[in-house]
Scaffold this motif. Structure first.
Motif, PDB file in Angstrom:
ATOM      1  N   THR A  50     -13.212  12.889 -43.477  1.00  0.00           N
ATOM      2  CA  THR A  50     -14.436  12.763 -44.271  1.00  0.00           C
ATOM      3  C   THR A  50     -15.624  13.116 -43.396  1.00  0.00           C
ATOM      4  O   THR A  50     -15.537  13.092 -42.173  1.00  0.00           O
ATOM      5  N   TYR A 101     -17.909   8.232 -52.017  1.00  0.00           N
ATOM      6  CA  TYR A 101     -17.309   9.504 -51.612  1.00  0.00           C
ATOM      7  C   TYR A 101     -17.480  10.541 -52.715  1.00  0.00           C
ATOM      8  O   TYR A 101     -17.551  10.204 -53.902  1.00  0.00           O
ATOM      9  N   ILE A 110     -14.299  16.210 -48.306  1.00  0.00           N
ATOM     10  CA  ILE A 110     -14.787  14.880 -48.709  1.00  0.00           C
ATOM     11  C   ILE A 110     -16.062  14.549 -47.960  1.00  0.00           C
ATOM     12  O   ILE A 110     -16.087  14.523 -46.728  1.00  0.00           O
ATOM     13  N   GLN A 112     -18.832  11.498 -47.403  1.00  0.00           N
ATOM     14  CA  GLN A 112     -19.059  10.059 -47.590  1.00  0.00           C
ATOM     15  C   GLN A 112     -20.556   9.805 -47.582  1.00  0.00           C
ATOM     16  O   GLN A 112     -21.260  10.197 -46.647  1.00  0.00           O
ATOM     17  N   LEU A 158      -7.313   9.808 -50.251  1.00  0.00           N
ATOM     18  CA  LEU A 158      -8.437   8.896 -50.041  1.00  0.00           C
ATOM     19  C   LEU A 158      -8.240   7.602 -50.816  1.00  0.00           C
ATOM     20  O   LEU A 158      -8.408   6.499 -50.267  1.00  0.00           O
TER      21      LEU A 158
END
Length: 205
Positions: A50, A101, A110, A112, A158
């Protein structure tokens, strides 16, 4: 999130724009949320890579979860925006909305935006915000081509890591759509989201 946006050229935006957005935040290196919070007693879980792209501090509430509130749900969203446009919304202090996310369509990238310990404003229900992790997915509810293999695989990994970290059952009762939040007025992730496939991927992750 259900604001409406224009039709994107998603691969260009995602493979360059999303990474540039992270770079603009000064944080392009991958991070592992479980290791970032040493105060937690739980063992680190293998999260997919991430990138930290912080939301405006006006768009979420600082907390100390799971001490302050248990985490009982993962809420699945579809942005109704490109990744980059949604990112700008989360960083705009006037919008009063955020997510933990967001997963990109083309390659499963991804970002965050809010720490798991903090309360993102994504569900439209204070109790569910307090007790959930929100995951946005780039795309539109009526455009299933955005729900790519890469998006499903990355998101499922995730969600599995979140469930393992907090002891959330990997079931449809606890991994829910935004449309299933009580008093929600949103329709995402919509009829084209393949729940059977997604839950199978989460369980296999």
């Amino acid at each position: 999130m259900e604001t409406h946006g224009r039709t994107p050229s998603r691969r260009t935006l995602l493979r360059s724009g999303a990474y540039l957005g992270a770079a603009a935040a000064g944080l392009t290196a991958a991070t592992t949320p479980a290791r970032a919070d040493a105060r937690r007693d739980r063992a680190a879980v293998a999260y997919p890579p991430t990138h930290w792209i912080p939301a405006s501090t006006s768009n979420y509430r600082v907390s100390e979860r799971p001490t302050a509130y248990p985490i009982d749900f993962v809420v699945i969203h579809v942005t109704q925006e490109t990744f980059q446009d949604a990112m700008k919304i989360f960083q705009d202090p006037a919008k009063q909305v955020s997510t933990h996310y967001m997963v990109a369509s083309a390659d499963g990238y991804i970002g965050q935006f809010v720490r798991e310990k903090d309360v993102a404003w994504h569900a439209g229900n204070r109790d569910y915000n307090n007790r959930s992790i929100g995951i946005e997915h780039e795309g539109w509810v009526d455009k299933p081509e955005y729900f790519t293999d890469e998006l499903y695989a990355s998101s499922a990994a995730l969600t599995a890591a979140v469930c393992d970290r907090y002891g959330v059952p990997k079931t449809r009762a606890h991994i829910i759509g935004h449309n299933e939040v009580p008093n929600a007025d949103h329709t995402d992730p919509g009829k084209y989201w393949d729940w059977d496939r997604y839950i199978d991927l989460v369980k296999a992750a």
